[in-house]
Scaffold this motif. Structure first.
Motif, PDB file in Angstrom:
ATOM      1  N   GLU A  67      42.106  56.656  61.614  1.00  0.00           N
ATOM      2  CA  GLU A  67      42.165  56.723  62.867  1.00  0.00           C
ATOM      3  C   GLU A  67      41.660  58.545  63.092  1.00  0.00           C
ATOM      4  OE1 GLU A  67      44.975  55.231  65.638  1.00  0.00           O
ATOM      5  OE2 GLU A  67      45.808  54.079  63.774  1.00  0.00           O
ATOM      6  N   ILE A  68      42.146  59.202  62.318  1.00  0.00           N
ATOM      7  CA  ILE A  68      41.937  60.669  62.467  1.00  0.00           C
ATOM      8  C   ILE A  68      40.434  61.403  62.102  1.00  0.00           C
ATOM      9  CG2 ILE A  68      43.071  62.996  62.026  1.00  0.00           C
ATOM     10  CD1 ILE A  68      44.486  61.291  63.693  1.00  0.00           C
ATOM     11  N   PRO A  69      39.602  61.651  63.007  1.00  0.00           N
ATOM     12  CA  PRO A  69      38.340  62.290  62.439  1.00  0.00           C
ATOM     13  C   PRO A  69      38.771  63.448  61.416  1.00  0.00           C
ATOM     14  CG  PRO A  69      38.432  62.308  64.951  1.00  0.00           C
ATOM     15  CD  PRO A  69      39.765  61.884  64.204  1.00  0.00           C
ATOM     16  N   GLU A  70      37.642  63.296  60.657  1.00  0.00           N
ATOM     17  CA  GLU A  70      37.763  64.573  59.491  1.00  0.00           C
ATOM     18  C   GLU A  70      37.927  65.722  60.052  1.00  0.00           C
ATOM     19  OE1 GLU A  70      38.076  65.845  55.760  1.00  0.00           O
ATOM     20  OE2 GLU A  70      37.720  63.731  56.407  1.00  0.00           O
ATOM     21  N   ALA A  71      37.501  66.340  61.343  1.00  0.00           N
ATOM     22  CA  ALA A  71      37.357  67.665  61.890  1.00  0.00           C
ATOM     23  C   ALA A  71      39.025  67.763  62.330  1.00  0.00           C
ATOM     24  CB  ALA A  71      36.604  67.555  63.232  1.00  0.00           C
ATOM     25  N   ASP A  72      39.972  66.794  62.594  1.00  0.00           N
ATOM     26  CA  ASP A  72      41.080  66.977  63.024  1.00  0.00           C
ATOM     27  C   ASP A  72      42.154  66.775  61.843  1.00  0.00           C
ATOM     28  OD1 ASP A  72      40.153  67.212  65.464  1.00  0.00           O
ATOM     29  OD2 ASP A  72      40.881  65.260  66.097  1.00  0.00           O
ATOM     30  N   ARG A  73      41.917  66.847  60.474  1.00  0.00           N
ATOM     31  CA  ARG A  73      42.845  66.739  59.478  1.00  0.00           C
ATOM     32  C   ARG A  73      43.505  68.033  59.112  1.00  0.00           C
ATOM     33  NH1 ARG A  73      42.601  61.814  57.688  1.00  0.00           N
ATOM     34  NH2 ARG A  73      40.503  60.707  57.932  1.00  0.00           N
ATOM     35  N   ASP A  74      42.764  69.197  59.214  1.00  0.00           N
ATOM     36  CA  ASP A  74      43.509  70.244  59.115  1.00  0.00           C
ATOM     37  C   ASP A  74      44.633  70.558  60.151  1.00  0.00           C
ATOM     38  OD1 ASP A  74      42.402  70.820  56.481  1.00  0.00           O
ATOM     39  OD2 ASP A  74      40.947  72.468  57.485  1.00  0.00           O
ATOM     40  N   PHE A  75      44.391  70.159  61.322  1.00  0.00           N
ATOM     41  CA  PHE A  75      45.630  70.276  62.462  1.00  0.00           C
ATOM     42  C   PHE A  75      46.532  69.338  62.075  1.00  0.00           C
ATOM     43  CE2 PHE A  75      47.491  68.768  66.212  1.00  0.00           C
ATOM     44  CZ  PHE A  75      47.891  69.844  66.760  1.00  0.00           C
ATOM     45  N   TRP A  76      46.427  68.244  61.813  1.00  0.00           N
ATOM     46  CA  TRP A  76      47.552  67.247  61.304  1.00  0.00           C
ATOM     47  C   TRP A  76      48.272  67.784  60.039  1.00  0.00           C
ATOM     48  CZ3 TRP A  76      50.109  65.042  64.912  1.00  0.00           C
ATOM     49  CH2 TRP A  76      49.192  64.386  66.178  1.00  0.00           C
ATOM     50  N   LYS A  77      47.631  68.368  59.142  1.00  0.00           N
ATOM     51  CA  LYS A  77      48.245  68.918  58.091  1.00  0.00           C
ATOM     52  C   LYS A  77      49.138  70.097  58.278  1.00  0.00           C
ATOM     53  CE  LYS A  77      46.327  70.525  53.387  1.00  0.00           C
ATOM     54  NZ  LYS A  77      45.542  70.848  52.527  1.00  0.00           N
ATOM     55  N   GLY A  78      48.555  70.889  59.130  1.00  0.00           N
ATOM     56  CA  GLY A  78      49.570  71.895  59.754  1.00  0.00           C
ATOM     57  C   GLY A  78      50.772  71.305  60.517  1.00  0.00           C
ATOM     58  N   VAL A  79      50.603  70.480  61.222  1.00  0.00           N
ATOM     59  CA  VAL A  79      51.821  69.896  61.839  1.00  0.00           C
ATOM     60  C   VAL A  79      52.635  69.323  60.792  1.00  0.00           C
ATOM     61  CG1 VAL A  79      52.634  68.005  63.494  1.00  0.00           C
ATOM     62  CG2 VAL A  79      50.525  69.557  63.927  1.00  0.00           C
ATOM     63  N   GLU A 128      56.926  62.089  56.747  1.00  0.00           N
ATOM     64  CA  GLU A 128      56.158  61.042  56.023  1.00  0.00           C
ATOM     65  C   GLU A 128      55.343  60.417  57.211  1.00  0.00           C
ATOM     66  OE1 GLU A 128      59.426  58.884  54.195  1.00  0.00           O
ATOM     67  OE2 GLU A 128      58.762  59.717  52.176  1.00  0.00           O
ATOM     68  N   PHE A 129      55.769  60.373  58.508  1.00  0.00           N
ATOM     69  CA  PHE A 129      55.022  59.955  59.632  1.00  0.00           C
ATOM     70  C   PHE A 129      54.058  60.684  59.885  1.00  0.00           C
ATOM     71  CE2 PHE A 129      58.992  56.998  59.410  1.00  0.00           C
ATOM     72  CZ  PHE A 129      58.376  55.907  59.894  1.00  0.00           C
ATOM     73  N   LEU A 130      54.323  61.973  59.885  1.00  0.00           N
ATOM     74  CA  LEU A 130      53.226  62.936  60.224  1.00  0.00           C
ATOM     75  C   LEU A 130      52.081  62.919  59.218  1.00  0.00           C
ATOM     76  CD1 LEU A 130      55.341  65.918  61.561  1.00  0.00           C
ATOM     77  CD2 LEU A 130      53.578  64.662  62.690  1.00  0.00           C
ATOM     78  N   GLU A 131      52.323  62.730  57.976  1.00  0.00           N
ATOM     79  CA  GLU A 131      51.464  62.490  56.753  1.00  0.00           C
ATOM     80  C   GLU A 131      50.621  61.103  56.954  1.00  0.00           C
ATOM     81  OE1 GLU A 131      52.400  61.940  52.251  1.00  0.00           O
ATOM     82  OE2 GLU A 131      52.390  63.910  52.662  1.00  0.00           O
ATOM     83  N   TYR A 132      51.257  60.264  57.445  1.00  0.00           N
ATOM     84  CA  TYR A 132      50.554  58.944  57.714  1.00  0.00           C
ATOM     85  C   TYR A 132      49.491  59.379  58.608  1.00  0.00           C
ATOM     86  CZ  TYR A 132      49.777  54.267  59.706  1.00  0.00           C
ATOM     87  OH  TYR A 132      49.432  53.051  60.042  1.00  0.00           O
ATOM     88  N   ILE A 133      49.823  60.175  59.667  1.00  0.00           N
ATOM     89  CA  ILE A 133      48.761  60.367  60.637  1.00  0.00           C
ATOM     90  C   ILE A 133      47.618  61.201  60.148  1.00  0.00           C
ATOM     91  CG2 ILE A 133      48.223  61.864  62.927  1.00  0.00           C
ATOM     92  CD1 ILE A 133      51.215  61.236  63.754  1.00  0.00           C
ATOM     93  N   TRP A 134      48.071  62.242  59.503  1.00  0.00           N
ATOM     94  CA  TRP A 134      47.193  63.137  58.743  1.00  0.00           C
ATOM     95  C   TRP A 134      46.257  62.633  57.896  1.00  0.00           C
ATOM     96  CZ3 TRP A 134      49.184  66.252  54.126  1.00  0.00           C
ATOM     97  CH2 TRP A 134      48.246  66.804  53.503  1.00  0.00           C
ATOM     98  N   LYS A 135      46.553  61.653  57.023  1.00  0.00           N
ATOM     99  CA  LYS A 135      45.804  60.581  56.103  1.00  0.00           C
ATOM    100  C   LYS A 135      45.078  59.508  56.792  1.00  0.00           C
ATOM    101  CE  LYS A 135      47.933  62.744  52.404  1.00  0.00           C
ATOM    102  NZ  LYS A 135      48.404  62.809  51.072  1.00  0.00           N
ATOM    103  N   SER A 136      45.276  59.139  58.250  1.00  0.00           N
ATOM    104  CA  SER A 136      44.780  57.904  58.681  1.00  0.00           C
ATOM    105  C   SER A 136      43.401  57.896  58.989  1.00  0.00           C
ATOM    106  CB  SER A 136      45.536  57.760  60.063  1.00  0.00           C
ATOM    107  OG  SER A 136      44.951  56.757  60.749  1.00  0.00           O
TER     108      SER A 136
END
Length: 173
Positions: free
Chosen positions: A89-101, A79-87
């Motif tokens: 603060e995260i550039p669009e180009a990094d969203r797939d990385f955080w989705k994977g994490v 849930e906290f990682l999803e908060y990061i992924w969808k924040s």
């Protein structure tokens, strides 16, 4: 009564919890791995904290996610990682990385729940999402995390998903 497109989805599924916008939410109690329990059961995650209530930035959410992950509280960590992924603060180009994490944590949840197919699918998909990014990346030892996810997927494939499976600590950069 015939359904029309203008009717709210709530009338289609009367037993589902809905938020003010009519989207499905699950207010049922959960077991320690996040699976919904019957409404009259004891909530094993009553202590759970929602990211929006306890953090207000990605850095704090990451610290909380890693701590929960290392305690093998993967449902809460995700849930906290999803908060990061969808924040924002995260550039669009990094969203797939955080989705994977995030999907690594969800794959661990499925492993704990005994869901072989879900665990293998999510752990392998997570590694694919992280593959295009360097390592370390955004404070994560991405190669180590992807490798650990693939090893766990292999163990699940060979021996089955189980809460007894040996899990790894979150590899920070």
């Amino acid at each position: 009564m015939q359904m029309t497109a203008a009717q709210p989805a709530a009338s289609q599924y009367p037993d589902r919890d809905r938020n003010a916008e009519g989207r499905a939410e699950n207010a049922r109690p959960r077991d320690r791995y996040g699976a919904p329990l019957p409404r009259d059961a004891a909530d094993e995650l009553a202590h759970r904290r929602e990211p929006e209530e306890v953090v207000d930035n990605v850095a704090d959410a990451f610290e909380e996610a890693v701590a929960l992950f290392n305690e093998q509280r993967f449902f809460e960590s995700h849930e906290f990682l999803e908060y990061i992924w969808k924040s924002d603060e995260i550039p669009e180009a990094d969203r797939d990385f955080w989705k994977g994490v995030t999907q690594v944590a969800v794959g661990c949840v499925h492993t704990q729940r005994g869901n072989n197919k879900g665990a293998v699918t999510l752990l392998e998909r997570a590694a694919r999402y992280m593959a295009p990014y360097g390592s370390p990346y955004q404070g994560v030892a991405a190669d180590a995390l992807a490798g650990a996810a693939l090893r766990l997927a292999s163990q699940v494939r060979d021996h089955g998903a189980s809460e007894q499976r040996r899990f790894f600590e979150f590899p920070r950069a």
